[in-house]
Write a protein that holds these residues in place. Sequence first.
Motif, short mmCIF file in Angstrom:
data_model
loop_
_atom_site.label_atom_id
_atom_site.label_comp_id
_atom_site.label_asym_id
_atom_site.label_seq_id
_atom_site.Cartn_x
_atom_site.Cartn_y
_atom_site.Cartn_z
N UNK A 1 7.58 58.39 15.91
CA UNK A 1 8.27 57.28 15.28
C UNK A 1 8.46 57.41 13.79
N UNK A 2 7.95 58.46 13.18
CA UNK A 2 8.15 58.67 11.74
C UNK A 2 9.49 59.35 11.47
N UNK A 3 10.08 59.95 12.47
CA UNK A 3 11.31 60.72 12.32
C UNK A 3 12.46 59.83 11.84
N UNK B 1 5.22 52.11 14.54
CA UNK B 1 5.54 53.20 13.64
C UNK B 1 6.83 52.92 12.90
N UNK B 2 6.96 53.51 11.73
CA UNK B 2 7.96 53.10 10.75
C UNK B 2 9.40 53.23 11.21
N UNK B 3 9.73 54.16 12.11
CA UNK B 3 11.11 54.25 12.59
C UNK B 3 11.19 54.45 14.10
N UNK C 1 14.64 55.47 16.05
CA UNK C 1 14.80 56.67 16.87
C UNK C 1 15.44 56.35 18.21
N UNK C 2 15.02 55.24 18.81
CA UNK C 2 15.62 54.83 20.08
C UNK C 2 17.09 54.46 19.88
#
Length: 757
Positions: free
Chosen positions: A165-167, A406-408, A412-413
């Motif tokens: 989820x950091x991506x 998580x931050x992103x 991402x989804x």
Amino acid sequence: MATKPPAGDPVQDAPQVEPARHAAAGLPAVAHSLRIAQQQMGVRRTAQTLLKVNQKNGFDCPGCAWPEGDKRHTAEFCENGAKAVAEEATLRRVTPDFFAAHPVADLATRSGYWLGQQGRITQPVYLPEGADRYQAVTWERAFDIIAEELGALASPDEALFYTSGRTSNEAAFLLQLFAREFGTNNLPDCSNMCHESSGSALTETIGIGKGSVSLEDLHHADLIIVAGQNPGTNHPRMLSALEKAKSAGARIISVNPLPEAGLERFKNPQTPLGMIRGAALNDLFLQIRIGGDQALFRLLNKLILQTEGAVDETFVAEHTHGYEAFAAAATEADWDETLAATGLDRSAIEEALAMVLASERTIVCWAMGLTQHKHSVPTIREVVNFLLLRGNIGRTGAGVCPVRGHSNVQGDRTMGIFERPAPAFLDALDKEFGITSPRHHGYDVVRSIEALRDGHAKVFFAMGGNFVAASPDTDVTEAAMRNARLTVHVSTKVNRSHAVTGTRALILPTLGRTDKDVQAGGKQFVTVEDSMSMVHASRGNLTPASPHLLSEPAIVARLARAVLGPASTTPWEEFEKDYGTIRDRISRVVPGFENFNARVAHPGGFSLPHGPRDSRRFPTATGRANFTAAPVEFPELPEGRLLLQTLRSHDQYNTTIYGLDDRYRGIKGGRRVVLVNPDDAAALGLADGAYADLVSEWKDGTERRAPGFRVVHYPTARGCAAAYYPETNVLVPLGSTADTSNTPASKSVVIRFENVR
């Protein structure tokens, strides 16, 4: 001055226990934040970095996904955000010499804390077949190795592409594009292990798998229910929003098996009075038995139906479907069954009902305490039923609020990281790039582990994260990973997954959120999406830890060129040079991102459209919000057993361990502790300070054991216990998952105690 990393692993054999705290944040949080930051970064770098966290011209915190308001504080970060930044912006370095000195077998004996404390990885490293340690490798050779293994597969579906989820949005979009152009939808991600249940339930009921509230909605709510969530540790900046809501007259109900300091009292470090006195947040604490939430909301729904004038009949008639079947099921709710399922007193439920009926604007927030059970999806559907009954979706101060970890992970989804993509998304992707994406579904996290275990997958590529430590059934997961031909991890720091490898392995070091990103097209920025669908830019300000690092978009672009070769007409090289060209393509593929580059240039970013929130439009199969009527479920507990939930300590973010203390719960100097209600402990013969093995029980009859846990008498709900992950992930069976979402049921683990000493 920054300090050196620990030379040896700290001894954790005898954790100390103090009285639990009854307030969160305040001066201790400030002091601890600054101490950790100075140890990792030194004084000057601490100031240079922390003052840029979550600022409109700065970088997004690599921690949680809680949103920022339009007006920012000078210090717009929490204690755990400061720790996350310090760990990434550390001055400590892991060079090839480190790997030369530490064989993989040695790394495998080290704790996650020790591994993470070593610092930033400076060069790509490679573990050849038969070698015992990683060695330096060029980027060109690394990409060639991956291309060799992917090219040798019998099918693209033998490859797995995992995303943390950091991506960033840009890297995530490129990764899913590459995977689909390669020929697979095997895009497992960390959401499969956390809020997949939320997405599954919300997509069916309101038509979009995201929360329906904004930060301003929280400030205007009459009632906020916080269920299965510990914001004081996991989303500390949420406490400021709750405090502001309270000051405007909101009431707060927390529903949780454990009392949590952050919801008892919040000492806001932004104000002198807040630091000294703080504000009480909870108006009512419902100390629910693990897994009893569906039964609670079902009974509340029955009581609402029985209260004259309590149902918003106009909203129900104009905007919902399935009301009659739901109402028939709700009227069957039974007080005795509910009290048994929840462990609550009747008077407490009646008090909660009175608060619900007095509220015109209600928000329900939740996290893993609701999403990681077998019956998580029907539980969240029941929460939606609860809100629909009184018209609490699509108006100010009301709605659903799944709080992402998580931050992103949400972004991402949105970018297409999903093993079961919508046909409309694939159609748009194919039209934009002239490719033919596969239409069959891919593997999620649990099915990816099964595929590796059974020999159906042979290459594992992870964009960030610590897959081995995050996944359930540790022994099964590790054995499955060792079956792979090649494991690849794009990482900033060393973690457990680097010590559990396939026949060959690569570690590819990448830029972090705090790092400047300069490409051939000039200085770049990336974007993220928070829990409330706000998209904004993130710009690092630090010189990268090494000149040998590549950004995540650059890694994917170069990988795609190496694997797909000249046959691909996708402009991978242009994407690497200028991330604006990636955003241009996103704007033509992903709904809501039109004019992406222009809109994200606005300070603070922009909000994505949300039909239920914006105009009470529900893009479901019925065109309306759907009531549902699932049977009530709750975990059954055999005699002499307890129900275990895995959770984080306060010195932890997901699988990243910042320290060995859990300040709010009074634990110091160790993580192998199990929190047990004193009355349960007495019945089981477990003295406070005793040590025992935790053994989980599952229908497959396999013994799963976590040895040597110190028993801590703690005010948990009766019949319930709690212990930290990843140490207890070994107890979570791979096959124990939520219906529909397939999320590991890490909050519903039946355990017994053995070898008590």
